[in-house]
Design an enzyme around this catalytic site. Structure first.
Site, short mmCIF file in Angstrom:
data_model
loop_
_atom_site.label_atom_id
_atom_site.label_comp_id
_atom_site.label_asym_id
_atom_site.label_seq_id
_atom_site.Cartn_x
_atom_site.Cartn_y
_atom_site.Cartn_z
N THR A 106 12.68 -29.71 -11.26
CA THR A 106 13.08 -29.13 -9.95
C THR A 106 13.62 -30.23 -9.04
O THR A 106 14.52 -30.01 -8.25
CB THR A 106 11.91 -28.42 -9.24
OG1 THR A 106 10.89 -29.37 -8.93
CG2 THR A 106 11.35 -27.30 -10.10
N ASN A 107 13.12 -31.46 -9.20
CA ASN A 107 13.69 -32.58 -8.42
C ASN A 107 15.10 -32.89 -8.91
O ASN A 107 15.99 -33.17 -8.10
CB ASN A 107 12.79 -33.82 -8.55
CG ASN A 107 11.60 -33.75 -7.61
OD1 ASN A 107 11.76 -33.90 -6.41
ND2 ASN A 107 10.43 -33.49 -8.15
N LEU A 114 7.62 -47.65 -17.42
CA LEU A 114 8.81 -48.41 -17.79
C LEU A 114 8.40 -49.83 -18.20
O LEU A 114 7.44 -50.37 -17.69
CB LEU A 114 9.78 -48.48 -16.61
CG LEU A 114 10.30 -47.13 -16.08
CD1 LEU A 114 11.18 -47.37 -14.87
CD2 LEU A 114 11.05 -46.38 -17.16
N HIS A 151 6.81 -39.57 -5.73
CA HIS A 151 5.39 -39.35 -6.03
C HIS A 151 4.84 -38.32 -5.05
O HIS A 151 5.13 -38.42 -3.85
CB HIS A 151 4.61 -40.67 -5.92
CG HIS A 151 3.15 -40.51 -6.25
ND1 HIS A 151 2.71 -40.39 -7.56
CD2 HIS A 151 2.07 -40.42 -5.46
CE1 HIS A 151 1.38 -40.23 -7.53
NE2 HIS A 151 0.97 -40.24 -6.28
N GLU A 179 9.48 -33.03 -1.55
CA GLU A 179 10.11 -33.87 -2.57
C GLU A 179 11.59 -33.55 -2.69
O GLU A 179 12.44 -34.45 -2.80
CB GLU A 179 9.44 -33.64 -3.93
CG GLU A 179 8.02 -34.12 -4.02
CD GLU A 179 7.43 -33.79 -5.38
OE1 GLU A 179 8.09 -34.03 -6.40
OE2 GLU A 179 6.28 -33.31 -5.41
#
Ligand code: GRF
Length: 205
Positions: free
Chosen positions: A12-13, A92, A108, A178
Site C-alpha cells: 500500500t506504501n 540490508l 516505520h 505512512e
C-alpha cells in the site's frame, strides 16, 4: 530521479508512491520493484502500473551478502539513485547501506525511537503501543544506516491512541499517515531539498 523499491507485502506504501508519481507530485521514476516474497501483492500493483518487477528468492542465494549483491546489481543496471523500503522486512547488508549512504528511505509505523528495532515491525508495533498504554503513536520516515530503524529521521507525524483502539484500528490510522509521509519524503529528496548533517536532516525551503 531513478527509484528502486523493495517490498515484502501488500504494497500500500508502494501504491501511494505510484499514485503520487502519476499525479505529478514526485519528480522521479520507479525503475524496478523487487520483492523477497513471491506472493507479495505489491508485485501485482507494480505490474498493473507497468513497472518492472523482480522476485528474488533468498533460498537461491548462499548468503545475505550474495542476496544483497544481486539487488545492488539489478539497481545499478537501471541507474537507480534512490532506494525505498516500502514494507521490506529483510535487513540490508553493510555493503548495500554504505553504497547507498543517505539514499535509502524507510518507513516505520511508530514514532522512532519508540517501538522500533529488532523484531519490531508490522502489526507487532501497534500491539506493543496498545500493551504499553501509549497515548500517541504515528509514523516515521528515515534514511537507513547500519542499524535497524536507527538512521537520520526525515519526517514524523503523530496520531492519538484512543481507549477503544485495536491493533486493526491503529494500523489503519498509522498507514494513512505512512501514505502521506513516504511520498512527501521522496518528493523532497527528488527536489534535492533534504540535507543531512550527521544525525540531523534539514529540509531546504
Ligand atoms: C506496514 O506495517 C507498514 O507500516 C510497514 O510495512 C507494512 C506493510 O506496508 N512500513 P505495505 O502495505 O506493504 O506498504
Amino acid at each position: 530521479v531513478n527509484i528502486g523499491i523493495l517490498i515484502s507485502g501488500s504494497g500500500t506504501n508502494l501504491q501511494a508512491i505510484i499514485d503520487n508519481i502519476n499525479e505529478g507530485n514526485i519528480d522521479g521514476e520507479i525503475k524496478l520493484v523487487i520483492s523477497n516474497k513471491k506472493d507479495a501483492y505489491g508485485l501485482v500493483r507494480a505490474e498493473e502500473a507497468g513497472i518492472e518487477t523482480l522476485y528474488l528468492d533468498r533460498k537461491e542465494f548462499s548468503t545475505d551478502e550474495e542476496y544483497n549483491k544481486k539487488i545492488m546489481e539489478e539497481f545499478t543496471k537501471r541507474d537507480v539513485e534512490l532506494v525505498v523500503l516500502a514494507g521490506y522486512l529483510r535487513i540490508l547488508s553493510k555493503e548495500f547501506v554504505q553504497k547507498y549512504k543517505n539514499r535509502i528511505i524507510n518507513i516505520h509505523p511508530s514514532l522512532i525511537p519508540s517501538f522500533c528495532g529488532e523484531g519490531c515491525y508490522g502489526e507487532r508495533v501497534h500491539k506493543m503501543v496498545l500493551d504499553y498504554g501509549a497515548k500517541i503513536t504515528g509514523a516515521t520516515v528515515h534514511f537507513v544506516d547500519e542499524g535497524t530503524d536507527t538512521g537520520p529521521i526525515i519526517l514524523q507525524k503523530a496520531v492519538k491512541v484512543e481507549d477503544d483502539d485495536t491493533v486493526e484500528s491503529l494500523k489503519e490510522k498509522v498507514l494513512k499517515i505512512e501514505h502521506e509521509l513516504l511520498p512527501e519524503a521522496i518528493k523532497l529528496y527528488c527536489q534535492g531539498r533534504l540535507s543531512v548533517e550527521g544525525r540531523k536532516v534539514k529540509i531546504i525551503d
